[in-house]
Design a protein around this motif. Structure first.
Motif, short mmCIF file in Angstrom:
data_model
loop_
_atom_site.label_atom_id
_atom_site.label_comp_id
_atom_site.label_asym_id
_atom_site.label_seq_id
_atom_site.Cartn_x
_atom_site.Cartn_y
_atom_site.Cartn_z
N ALA A 50 0.82 -1.21 0.00
CA ALA A 50 0.00 0.00 0.00
C ALA A 50 0.86 1.26 0.00
CB ALA A 50 -0.95 0.00 1.19
N THR A 617 -17.42 13.49 6.49
CA THR A 617 -16.36 13.95 5.59
C THR A 617 -15.72 15.24 6.11
OG1 THR A 617 -17.50 12.96 3.73
CG2 THR A 617 -15.85 14.60 3.19
N ASP A 620 -13.38 14.58 9.00
CA ASP A 620 -12.11 13.98 8.59
C ASP A 620 -11.19 15.00 7.92
OD1 ASP A 620 -12.69 11.47 9.50
OD2 ASP A 620 -13.56 10.78 7.60
N ARG B 83 -11.26 2.44 12.94
CA ARG B 83 -10.69 3.66 12.35
C ARG B 83 -11.63 4.30 11.33
NH1 ARG B 83 -4.27 3.02 11.22
NH2 ARG B 83 -3.57 2.53 13.32
N LYS B 87 -17.65 4.74 7.49
CA LYS B 87 -17.83 6.03 6.81
C LYS B 87 -17.29 5.97 5.38
CE LYS B 87 -16.19 8.87 10.23
NZ LYS B 87 -15.81 10.15 10.82
N GLU B 90 -19.79 4.06 3.18
CA GLU B 90 -20.99 4.89 2.96
C GLU B 90 -20.72 5.98 1.92
OE1 GLU B 90 -22.12 6.15 6.89
OE2 GLU B 90 -22.68 4.09 7.43
N LYS B 91 -19.52 6.54 1.99
CA LYS B 91 -19.15 7.57 1.01
C LYS B 91 -19.07 6.95 -0.39
CE LYS B 91 -17.88 11.86 0.06
NZ LYS B 91 -17.42 11.87 -1.27
N LEU B 94 -22.49 6.49 -1.76
CA LEU B 94 -23.03 7.78 -2.16
C LEU B 94 -22.46 8.22 -3.51
CD1 LEU B 94 -24.86 9.54 -0.31
CD2 LEU B 94 -22.83 10.89 0.20
N MET B 125 -8.57 0.17 5.02
CA MET B 125 -7.98 -0.32 3.78
C MET B 125 -9.04 -0.42 2.68
SD MET B 125 -4.78 -1.13 3.66
CE MET B 125 -4.86 -1.93 2.08
N HIS B 133 -4.84 0.22 -1.06
CA HIS B 133 -4.78 1.63 -0.68
C HIS B 133 -5.03 1.73 0.82
CE1 HIS B 133 -5.02 2.72 -4.97
NE2 HIS B 133 -5.86 1.70 -5.04
N GLY B 134 -4.05 2.28 1.54
CA GLY B 134 -4.17 2.33 2.99
C GLY B 134 -4.59 3.68 3.51
N GLN B 135 -5.02 3.70 4.74
CA GLN B 135 -5.39 4.93 5.46
C GLN B 135 -6.33 5.82 4.65
OE1 GLN B 135 -1.37 5.99 6.40
NE2 GLN B 135 -1.37 4.79 8.27
N THR B 137 -9.67 7.84 4.18
CA THR B 137 -10.76 8.46 4.94
C THR B 137 -11.81 8.92 3.94
OG1 THR B 137 -9.34 10.39 4.91
CG2 THR B 137 -9.51 9.18 7.00
N SER B 138 -12.98 9.30 4.44
CA SER B 138 -14.08 9.57 3.51
C SER B 138 -13.75 10.68 2.51
CB SER B 138 -15.38 9.86 4.26
OG SER B 138 -15.14 10.76 5.31
N ASP B 139 -12.91 11.65 2.92
CA ASP B 139 -12.59 12.73 1.99
C ASP B 139 -11.63 12.28 0.87
OD1 ASP B 139 -10.90 12.69 4.47
OD2 ASP B 139 -9.66 14.02 3.26
#
Lengths: 630, 149
Positions: A50, A617, A620, B83, B87, B90-91, B94, B125, B133-135, B137-139
């Motif tokens: 990764a 979002t 974050d 972690r 979310k 869900e993103k 969407l 992940m 792809h690690g780490q 987040t929804s953004d």
């Protein structure tokens, strides 16, 4: 009675037909290696993939060629050294300089500075976030210095795709010793005496299991390696299989010899493509060297090994379900009135052990049962690999002697909780394990102590949670997981877990009733008493331990309609902290429902509660922590 | 040149015990298990159709419907869950306008969740095709998806 010196054995190029030839081959491999020659060893395990480690490895090779250093520097991809949080990880031998968070841009500098000029680049060294101290050697980094890495140590020293590397560090010498110097019964006695207990979760004494399979009637017996690591949060089996597959094979061949088996299987998760590839390659290599297959090392003993891939079913980690799947059937467990050691795969005596259990065997054979039983506690011997993950600073794979204090693991090796948050609990033992709160952090971690506090060893996942983790949500998460993975054979597991989900969902939606906690406890008792396999019997553990230690959180949800950790969506709202928000507008565009309006620079943005879907979002994305959850 | 069903079955010596592996290979080849392929496995291996169907529907890895060009696997293992993996998925739902286990009408993406890909230290992940792809987040979801045509 010294024997007459015989002519020196020549290193064989193909099959190795005797222990002497194996030693000659090893000597030749070691002689070829120049211990002073610099070697760049980069982790190419799945975790570091990764971080783009394959490209980084290629970049090193290109740079070395560009600088015409091919003959004076080795570049090697290795297995996982465990400190996944800090990948990509690399060690430069012979000095042992340890670089972390290496990116492709760093490659030319590492070659120019460290390899060519021998200078250490301090930016790439590990820096302790608390003391700010830099560490040059891997062994000195606090994450490593508190560990005892019997099994994992070789991962970062060898190329897992090279049998020569494994032989070079002493590989297959335990097998040679066993085949020519120890009788099968004595091998079993040794394993019994070592006190080794199964690392897959049950903790059954390995030697006793081998004994019953050996004693069972039947000409054909099977030896099976369980690498169906379905336990979410655990990846030690993957790491061993990827990083040092030959150590597992060596353990299995020794086991087969002791048990009297000539056929074996490695059952491995399809989700671990690199582990599948590496073990298949290892089998081919071992066969071509005469270390697996017919007439192993010229001893007359033969053992054939096949690989079978699992299809992503958690229950297949259970021995009878795994064997059903090996027969090409649906992975449903059966009642074990008759043990698999008597009637297992194809109704024949079968001995199943976990990857980590097998990997311990060569060490016990070489260093002895007393050495092994000298490590650990009264009832749990040796080391255990844990995956330390979740909200802890240093996540990764660790190996410690049994009996280490849980606090030393989480705060010593793990370096405490991320972002200065408050510790809440450690979840051990996988989905059917339990949560251990702060009040029990001083327990000595072994099979029995973990069970005593309501959890279990399981395969060794340790998931650390903090104040932002909702315990009711976690219980719901695990029950949901088990409900999906239940094979559906037993009613309490199939229907009981479904009912539990409904109750837990009501609670997290703020619709819980006062009597729900008691109802959950009653359902849990039925599940335990009336399910056939361990999945159902232990499925209620996460619910029971969260009720036991965090009853106040359940009550906050039920009585006050409040989620103290700020997780359960129906009970929380997001808002902008006006004093902290500089109106940068970074959160405006990513908001999927356009609920955030930009006003002007230096003026806080406005969040429309009507439009907000609580996706998180904005929370974050905001570096200034100007979004609050209530 | 994709290997035929017969070749795959032959590779495993027509061993009935290797049914799961055979189906894995067919799935790798076709991205799902077409009905005709299963019929062929039934006749080549000499096992009941009910057994092949039960195995094909029991294991999560198999799909009986066509899947998208890019298969997204969001890990919902425990470490990723704590972690914030929920979310992330869900993103994705969407952004893609589909629910988990579904495929976009243009066959560009299939969205799946998995229980653990064994990269627990790097959660949350996301695996897209063979790439990790690690780490996430929804953004980070939208820019990540855009990379896959």
């Amino acid at each position: 009675m010294a024997a007459k010196p015989k002519p020196k054995e020549k290193a064989p190029t193909g099959r190795v037909n005797s222990p002497k030839q194996l030693e000659a081959l090893r000597a030749a491999i070691v002689a070829r290696k120049n211990p002073k020659k610099p070697c760049i060893a980069l982790c190419v395990g799945t975790g570091c993939l990764a971080y783009g480690c394959v490209d980084i490895l290629q970049a090193f090779k290109n740079e070395i060629t560009k600088q015409k250093l091919e003959n004076s520097v080795d570049v090697r991809g290795t297995g996982c050294p465990g400190f996944c949080e800090r990948g990509a990880l690399l060690t430069i031998y012979p000095q042992g300089v340890f670089y972390q968070r290496v990116r492709i841009e760093d490659v030319p500098e590492i070659v120019n500075e460290t390899i060519v000029k021998g200078r250490v680049i301090s930016r790439l060294l590990y820096q302790d976030p608390n003391t700010k101290q830099h560490y040059e050697k891997e062994a000195d980094v606090p994450f490593y210095s508190r560990q005892m890495r019997l099994l994992l140590d070789a991962n970062s020293k060898i190329d897992p795709t090279s049998i020569e590397d494994y032989i070079g560090i002493g590989g297959y010498s335990a097998l040679a010793k066993v085949l020519f110097q120890i009788k099968p019964e004595q091998v079993i006695d040794k394993v019994k005496k070592s006190g080794l207990r199964g690392r897959g979760g049950g903790g059954f004494p390995t030697g006793n299991k081998w004994q019953s399979t050996r004693d069972a009637e039947g000409d054909i017996k099977y030896v099976i390696c369980n690498c169906d690591e379905g336990d979410p949060g655990a990846f030690m089996d993957r790491s061993l299989m990827e990083g040092n597959p030959h150590s597992v094979l060596e353990g299995m061949i020794i086991g087969a010899y002791a048990i009297g088996s000539h056929e074996g299987y490695v059952y491995i998760r399809h989700e671990y493509p690199m582990a599948v590839e590496n073990v298949m390659m290892a089998i081919k290599q071992a066969e071509s060297k005469g270390l697996l297959g017919t007439n192993i090392l010229g001893s007359g003993f033969h053992f054939k090994l096949k690989v079978s891939r699992g299809g992503g079913a958690f229950v297949c980690g259970e021995s009878t379900a795994l064997m059903a799947s090996l027969e090409g059937k649906v992975g449903e467990p059966r009642a074990k009135y008759v043990h698999t050691s008597e009637k297992g795969l194809y109704n024949r005596p079968s001995n199943l052990n976990n990857v980590e259990t097998w990997a311990n065997i060569p060490h016990i054979m070489l260093k002895g049962a007393d050495w092994f039983s000298g490590i650990g506690t009264m009832t749990s011997k040796g080391t255990k690999i844990f995956s330390l993950v979740g909200k802890v600073n240093n996540t990764g794979l660790i190996e410690v002697p049994m009996g280490m204090k849980l606090r030393d693991i989480v705060f010593g090796i793990g370096g405490g909780i991320r972002d200065g948050k408050k510790f809440k609990a450690v979840q051990t033992g996988g989905p059917s394990g339990g949560f251990i709160p702060e009040s029990h952090l001083d327990i000595a971690v072994d099979f029995d102590e973990l069970t005593r506090v309501g959890s279990m060893m399981g395969s060794g996942a340790m998931i650390v949670t903090d104040e932002n983790t909702c315990m009711v949500d976690m219980a719901k998460y695990f029950v949901n997981f088990l409900q999906e993975e239940s094979c559906g054979k037993c009613l309490p597991c199939r229907e009981g877990l479904k009912r539990m989900i409904q109750i837990l969902t009501d609670i997290t939606d703020g619709k819980g009733r006062d009597e729900d906690i008691e109802l959950l406890e009653r359902l849990a008792a039925t599940l335990k008493d009336a399910s056939l396999c361990a999945l159902g019997q232990t499925a209620a553990n996460p619910v029971l331990t969260t009720i036991r230690y965090f009853r106040d959180e359940y009550e906050a949800h039920i009585k006050e309609h409040r989620c103290p950790a700020g997780v359960c969506k129906p009970l929380i709202t997001y808002s902008i902290i006006n004093e902290k928000c500089p109106g940068c507008g970074k959160c405006v565009e990513p908001c999927p429902t356009k609920a955030i309006t930009f006003v002007a620079k230096k003026q806080p943005v406005i969040l429309d509660q009507e439009k907000c879907i609580k996706c998180g979002t904005c929370y974050d994305i905001c570096n200034l922590k100007a979004v609050a959850i209530k | 040149m994709p290997s035929s069903i017969a070749e795959i079955v032959k590779k495993y010596d027509r061993d009935k015990g290797q049914l799961v592996s055979i189906l894995q290979d067919i799935q790798t080849e076709h991205h799902y298990l077409p009905k005709e392929a299963l019929d062929e496995v039934v006749s080549l291996l000499g096992v009941p159709a009910s057994q092949v169907y039960s195995v094909a529907t029991f294991f999560k890895a198999f799909s009986l419907t066509p899947r998208g060009r890019h298969v997204i696997k969001v890990c919902l293992g425990t470490a990723c869950h704590v972690r914030g993996a929920a979310k992330v998925v869900e993103k994705m739902e969407l952004d893609l306008g589909i629910k988990r286990t579904e495929t976009t009408p243009d066959l560009r993406y299939t969205l799946e969740t998995v229980n653990c890909v064994g990269c627990c230290a790097l959660g949350p992940m996301v695996m897209i095709d063979e790439k990790y792809h690690g780490q996430i987040t929804s953004d980070k979801v939208s820019p990540l998806l855009a990379k896959y045509e």
